[in-house]
Write a protein that holds these residues in place. Structure first.
Motif, mmCIF file in Angstrom:
data_model
loop_
_atom_site.group_PDB
_atom_site.id
_atom_site.type_symbol
_atom_site.label_atom_id
_atom_site.label_comp_id
_atom_site.label_asym_id
_atom_site.label_seq_id
_atom_site.Cartn_x
_atom_site.Cartn_y
_atom_site.Cartn_z
ATOM 1 N N GLY A 1 4.404 -0.574 -4.735
ATOM 2 C CA GLY A 1 4.467 -1.880 -4.088
ATOM 3 C C GLY A 1 5.702 -2.019 -3.222
ATOM 4 O O GLY A 1 5.642 -2.553 -2.099
ATOM 5 N N PHE A 2 6.829 -1.530 -3.730
ATOM 6 C CA PHE A 2 8.078 -1.581 -2.964
ATOM 7 C C PHE A 2 7.952 -0.784 -1.674
ATOM 8 O O PHE A 2 8.325 -1.267 -0.590
ATOM 9 N N LEU A 3 7.432 0.435 -1.771
ATOM 10 C CA LEU A 3 7.309 1.280 -0.575
ATOM 11 C C LEU A 3 6.318 0.689 0.417
ATOM 12 O O LEU A 3 6.488 0.823 1.638
ATOM 13 N N ALA A 4 5.293 -0.002 -0.091
ATOM 14 C CA ALA A 4 4.350 -0.678 0.813
ATOM 15 C C ALA A 4 5.059 -1.784 1.588
ATOM 16 O O ALA A 4 4.849 -1.943 2.803
ATOM 17 N N LEU A 5 5.914 -2.554 0.902
ATOM 18 C CA LEU A 5 6.678 -3.598 1.587
ATOM 19 C C LEU A 5 7.649 -2.984 2.587
ATOM 20 O O LEU A 5 7.856 -3.525 3.679
ATOM 21 N N LEU A 6 8.265 -1.866 2.196
ATOM 22 C CA LEU A 6 9.193 -1.182 3.109
ATOM 23 C C LEU A 6 8.474 -0.769 4.390
ATOM 24 O O LEU A 6 8.980 -0.986 5.507
ATOM 25 N N LEU A 7 7.294 -0.168 4.248
ATOM 26 C CA LEU A 7 6.539 0.270 5.429
ATOM 27 C C LEU A 7 6.077 -0.918 6.271
ATOM 28 O O LEU A 7 6.102 -0.862 7.502
ATOM 29 N N ALA A 8 5.666 -1.994 5.589
ATOM 30 C CA ALA A 8 5.246 -3.196 6.324
ATOM 31 C C ALA A 8 6.421 -3.791 7.087
ATOM 32 O O ALA A 8 6.274 -4.233 8.232
#
Length: 301
Positions: free
Chosen positions: A92-99
């Motif tokens: 979830g964290f990496l998804a937010l980072l990419l977004a």
């Protein structure tokens, strides 16, 4: 049975949501974001969410290490549930980072990465080093503040870096004061905090020096023109914290330090606002002024 098992897993994962540690970091991320002259709500939400998830990863890893590696605590969740939580929260964290990177640029996304690294290293590595265990959480706070401004503006001016440095020093002093309360337990688990290494009296002096140093740093930044003059008022609050560490019992000293952190932050925010723009605050003030004029037009009284 499967439903009951699912509820237990959710409860176990929810037990690692610790607002006491999460809210200050989220608040400082918001602090940095609100200093920007124009604020994108999407970017703001992605960054604040990333900061919160990084803290959650840290709590899960901490629970895993303390319970199943060192045997310091009673299990609040199974080994498998905690490992699953770390994986899901990290995804979830990496998804937010990419977004965030796609919304505000690669540098904005990368500004979150140090927080995740700190989260993974805190319990297994940093927790055993005196300097690291004192400064890792304050470092995360400083990174969150810088990231909040950087994600909105794409730049990091000296004023924002100075604010982050001041909070890093101040919160390190508060951490030493807080660790004085836990010294008996920390000795039993070989956690080398400042009070464990130096003893209570010298730790109190160290906390006093660090807190006073935060105030001196503020005044130094004011003197060289990095921070505006009004920021000097914050030094009075850090001095009050320093005095509390030597004049009050350790529990009361912690209460004083935590209480005075809020006006310290408010003074710095108010000082920085005219320099950075503070778009949301300016817009809110303009709306409030306009509402006042419409409610009480000239000649009303």
């Amino acid at each position: 049975m499967p439903n009951r098992r699912g509820v237990e897993v959710v409860r176990a994962l929810a037990s690692q949501v610790k607002p006491t540690f999460m809210l200050p970091a989220i608040g400082m991320a918001a602090f940095g974001g609100l200093l920007a002259p124009v604020v994108s709500p999407t970017t703001f939400a992605l960054h604040v969410g990333g900061v919160g998830l990084a803290l959650y990863v840290a709590h899960l890893v901490d629970e895993y290490v303390d319970t199943y590696v060192r045997g310091e605590e009673e299990p609040a969740a199974s080994r498998r549930v905690l490992a699953l939580g770390v994986v899901l929260a990290s995804v979830g964290f990496l998804a937010l980072l990419l977004a965030l990177a796609s919304t505000a640029g690669p540098l904005a996304g990368l500004s979150l990465l140090p927080l995740w690294i700190l989260a993974l290293l805190h319990a297994p590595v940093l927790d055993r080093n005196t300097v690291a265990v004192t400064a890792d959480y304050p470092t995360g706070i400083a990174v969150a503040l810088c990231g909040g401004f950087l994600t909105q503006t794409g730049r990091l001016p000296p004023l924002v870096v100075a604010l982050a440095a001041v909070f890093l020093v101040l919160l390190s002093g508060v951490k030493v004061a807080v660790d004085r309360l836990d010294v008996a337990f920390d000795r039993t688990v070989d956690k080398r905090t400042v009070p464990v290494v130096l003893g209570d009296r010298r730790a109190a002096r160290a906390a006093t020096g660090i807190l006073a140093g935060a105030g001196a740093l503020v005044l130094g930044f004011v003197a060289v023109g990095v921070l505006p003059g009004f920021a000097a008022t914050a030094a009075a609050f850090s001095l009050g914290m320093a005095v509390g560490c030597v004049a009050a019992g350790k529990r009361r000293a912690v209460r004083v330090a935590i209480l005075l952190t809020y006006p310290f932050a408010a003074a710095l925010f108010l000082a920085a606002c005219p320099e950075t723009g503070c778009g949301p605050i300016r817009v809110a003030a303009e709306h409030a002024f306009g509402l006042t004029e419409r409610t009480f037009p000239p000649g009303y009284l």
